[in-house]
Design a protein around this motif. Structure first.
Motif, PDB file in Angstrom:
ATOM      1  N   HIS A  11      49.252  62.538  -3.066  1.00 54.52           N
ATOM      2  CA  HIS A  11      49.406  62.006  -1.721  1.00 54.52           C
ATOM      3  C   HIS A  11      49.830  63.061  -0.708  1.00 54.52           C
ATOM      4  CE1 HIS A  11      49.325  58.379  -4.176  1.00 54.52           C
ATOM      5  NE2 HIS A  11      49.011  57.715  -3.096  1.00 54.52           N
ATOM      6  N   GLY A  12      49.768  64.319  -1.089  1.00 50.46           N
ATOM      7  CA  GLY A  12      50.138  65.381  -0.156  1.00 50.46           C
ATOM      8  C   GLY A  12      51.562  65.191   0.318  1.00 50.46           C
ATOM      9  N   HIS A  13      51.806  65.440   1.575  1.00 50.64           N
ATOM     10  CA  HIS A  13      53.164  65.288   2.092  1.00 50.64           C
ATOM     11  C   HIS A  13      53.418  63.900   2.656  1.00 50.64           C
ATOM     12  CE1 HIS A  13      50.541  66.707   5.267  1.00 50.64           C
ATOM     13  NE2 HIS A  13      51.349  66.183   6.144  1.00 50.64           N
ATOM     14  N   LEU A  14      52.480  62.979   2.434  1.00 53.76           N
ATOM     15  CA  LEU A  14      52.660  61.619   2.958  1.00 53.76           C
ATOM     16  C   LEU A  14      53.951  60.950   2.488  1.00 53.76           C
ATOM     17  CD1 LEU A  14      49.031  60.167   2.709  1.00 53.76           C
ATOM     18  CD2 LEU A  14      50.227  60.946   4.754  1.00 53.76           C
ATOM     19  N   PRO A  15      54.295  61.076   1.198  1.00 51.74           N
ATOM     20  CA  PRO A  15      55.485  60.341   0.740  1.00 51.74           C
ATOM     21  C   PRO A  15      56.775  60.753   1.447  1.00 51.74           C
ATOM     22  CG  PRO A  15      54.142  60.974  -1.128  1.00 51.74           C
ATOM     23  CD  PRO A  15      53.563  61.676   0.073  1.00 51.74           C
ATOM     24  N   GLN A  16      56.782  61.920   2.054  1.00 56.16           N
ATOM     25  CA  GLN A  16      57.986  62.352   2.768  1.00 56.16           C
ATOM     26  C   GLN A  16      57.992  61.887   4.221  1.00 56.16           C
ATOM     27  OE1 GLN A  16      57.977  63.450  -0.623  1.00 56.16           O
ATOM     28  NE2 GLN A  16      56.611  64.957   0.350  1.00 56.16           N
ATOM     29  N   LEU A  17      56.940  61.168   4.620  1.00 58.11           N
ATOM     30  CA  LEU A  17      56.858  60.720   6.013  1.00 58.11           C
ATOM     31  C   LEU A  17      57.362  59.289   6.137  1.00 58.11           C
ATOM     32  CD1 LEU A  17      53.401  62.173   7.104  1.00 58.11           C
ATOM     33  CD2 LEU A  17      55.694  63.129   7.453  1.00 58.11           C
TER      34      LEU A  17
ATOM     35  N   VAL B  51      44.844  63.640   4.995  1.00 61.23           N
ATOM     36  CA  VAL B  51      45.821  64.292   4.125  1.00 61.23           C
ATOM     37  C   VAL B  51      45.412  64.156   2.658  1.00 61.23           C
ATOM     38  CG1 VAL B  51      48.199  64.208   3.273  1.00 61.23           C
ATOM     39  CG2 VAL B  51      47.747  64.051   5.726  1.00 61.23           C
ATOM     40  N   VAL B  52      44.999  62.963   2.279  1.00 59.34           N
ATOM     41  CA  VAL B  52      44.667  62.741   0.868  1.00 59.34           C
ATOM     42  C   VAL B  52      43.410  63.518   0.473  1.00 59.34           C
ATOM     43  CG1 VAL B  52      43.945  60.997  -0.813  1.00 59.34           C
ATOM     44  CG2 VAL B  52      45.853  60.536   0.719  1.00 59.34           C
ATOM     45  N   ALA B  55      44.425  67.050   0.007  1.00 61.83           N
ATOM     46  CA  ALA B  55      45.209  67.285  -1.205  1.00 61.83           C
ATOM     47  C   ALA B  55      44.391  67.081  -2.469  1.00 61.83           C
ATOM     48  CB  ALA B  55      46.437  66.370  -1.222  1.00 61.83           C
ATOM     49  N   GLU B 123      57.730  62.539  13.693  1.00 56.62           N
ATOM     50  CA  GLU B 123      58.747  62.106  12.724  1.00 56.62           C
ATOM     51  C   GLU B 123      60.147  62.443  13.240  1.00 56.62           C
ATOM     52  OE1 GLU B 123      58.830  60.958   9.220  1.00 56.62           O
ATOM     53  OE2 GLU B 123      56.922  60.012   9.743  1.00 56.62           O
ATOM     54  N   ARG B 135      67.993  59.962   7.167  1.00 55.36           N
ATOM     55  CA  ARG B 135      66.530  59.917   7.118  1.00 55.36           C
ATOM     56  C   ARG B 135      66.047  59.952   5.671  1.00 55.36           C
ATOM     57  NH1 ARG B 135      62.514  63.519   6.888  1.00 55.36           N
ATOM     58  NH2 ARG B 135      60.492  62.872   7.731  1.00 55.36           N
ATOM     59  N   ILE B 139      63.984  56.972   3.613  1.00 56.30           N
ATOM     60  CA  ILE B 139      62.712  57.174   2.909  1.00 56.30           C
ATOM     61  C   ILE B 139      62.846  56.803   1.439  1.00 56.30           C
ATOM     62  CG2 ILE B 139      61.127  58.961   2.086  1.00 56.30           C
ATOM     63  CD1 ILE B 139      61.401  60.298   4.815  1.00 56.30           C
ATOM     64  N   ARG B 150      54.307  57.343  -5.067  1.00 51.21           N
ATOM     65  CA  ARG B 150      54.378  58.542  -5.877  1.00 51.21           C
ATOM     66  C   ARG B 150      55.038  59.711  -5.196  1.00 51.21           C
ATOM     67  NH1 ARG B 150      50.170  59.067  -8.656  1.00 51.21           N
ATOM     68  NH2 ARG B 150      50.590  56.963  -9.361  1.00 51.21           N
TER      69      ARG B 150
END
Lengths: 150, 150
Positions: A11-17, B51-52, B55, B123, B135, B139, B150
DNA sequence: TATTGTTATACTCTATAACTATA
DNA sequence: TATAGTTATAGAGTATAACAATA
């Protein structure tokens, strides 16, 4: 740059967003809402409308619109829907013939009472992975991000 | 049951509901996303798609659909849109002529790099009321509620 | 038989703009 | 002039179901 060999999608950096986690969580929560609430025609928005009318009997449509963050025109069709089902009434207001005073019917109050129970159960479901403290923290942090809820 | 005298609207027990705070926050976040991202035609979903793909170069549409929680048919029009703008390419796959391998074009990579900067700033904006620790907590708690990221 | 991508279609939610009646 | 509610309309985003090509 090469693809991971297996079927694992990254998921690239998506999970940190924050925005992304918010979207995923909202998807999951909306789905569980429909599963939890016996009345298939009540959406989260309509539930909110019922709660606000119940808490502010006599309020007018424009006030309701602001409270639930919908446009005036959107509120018209929401109230149409609820009035057709005899859950809400538009009452005349003495002194200003432009405005409607909204209130729940008896049927509306009864349904809201039942919905409230089901929504509590739904909330328990979606927060099942959280401790009570974590749940409160989550709500508090969310309300800090969008402070206009009161 | 009487109305509060002033203009103050009461939200009942909504503010204590996770689902409600989630909806409000998501509204605020989506609005700020559009304001922050210079390319008006990139929505949060399309950003996630880019993004996906970035990646996981070469992934197929069905895999992408699962990763971003969209239907296969919805992914078709998303990719149509991005391909029309020359940001993504469908490439033939040797060995299975049913599937497409997705990859970013150079233009797509360039745009994604710029979007990534803008989204970081976005963000920062939406988390402006939070400390860095808060923050991260937020998350983490969200990902506990919907663990499928994930 | 099952899977991939596609198409046609429809539904929900929402807002914008223009209208009316009242103030 | 301004406000409340309404209507007509349109757009975005999404899913469902059926289809053709391929496995």
């Amino acid at each position: 740059m090469k693809r991971t060999t297996g079927n694992t999608i990254i998921h690239g950096h998506l999970p940190q967003l924050l925005g992304y986690q918010l979207r995923l969580t909202q998807l999951a929560v909306f789905k569980d809402f429909s599963d939890s609430v016996s009345d298939a025609d009540i959406t989260p928005s309509l539930f909110a409308v019922l709660v606000v009318i119940d808490a502010n009997p006599g309020l007018k449509q424009t006030e309701l619109a602001k409270a639930v963050h919908l446009d005036r025109s959107t509120v018209v069709s929401a109230i149409d829907k609820l009035e057709r089902r005899n859950l809400v009434q538009r009452k005349r207001v003495a002194g200003d013939r432009r405005t409607n005073a909204l209130q729940l019917t008896n049927a509306g109050s009864t349904l809201l009472a039942q919905l409230t129970l089901e929504v509590s159960e739904h909330e328990r479901q979606i927060a099942a992975q959280l401790t009570q403290t974590e749940r409160e923290t989550l709500i508090q942090l969310l309300s800090k991000v969008s402070p206009e809820s009161r």
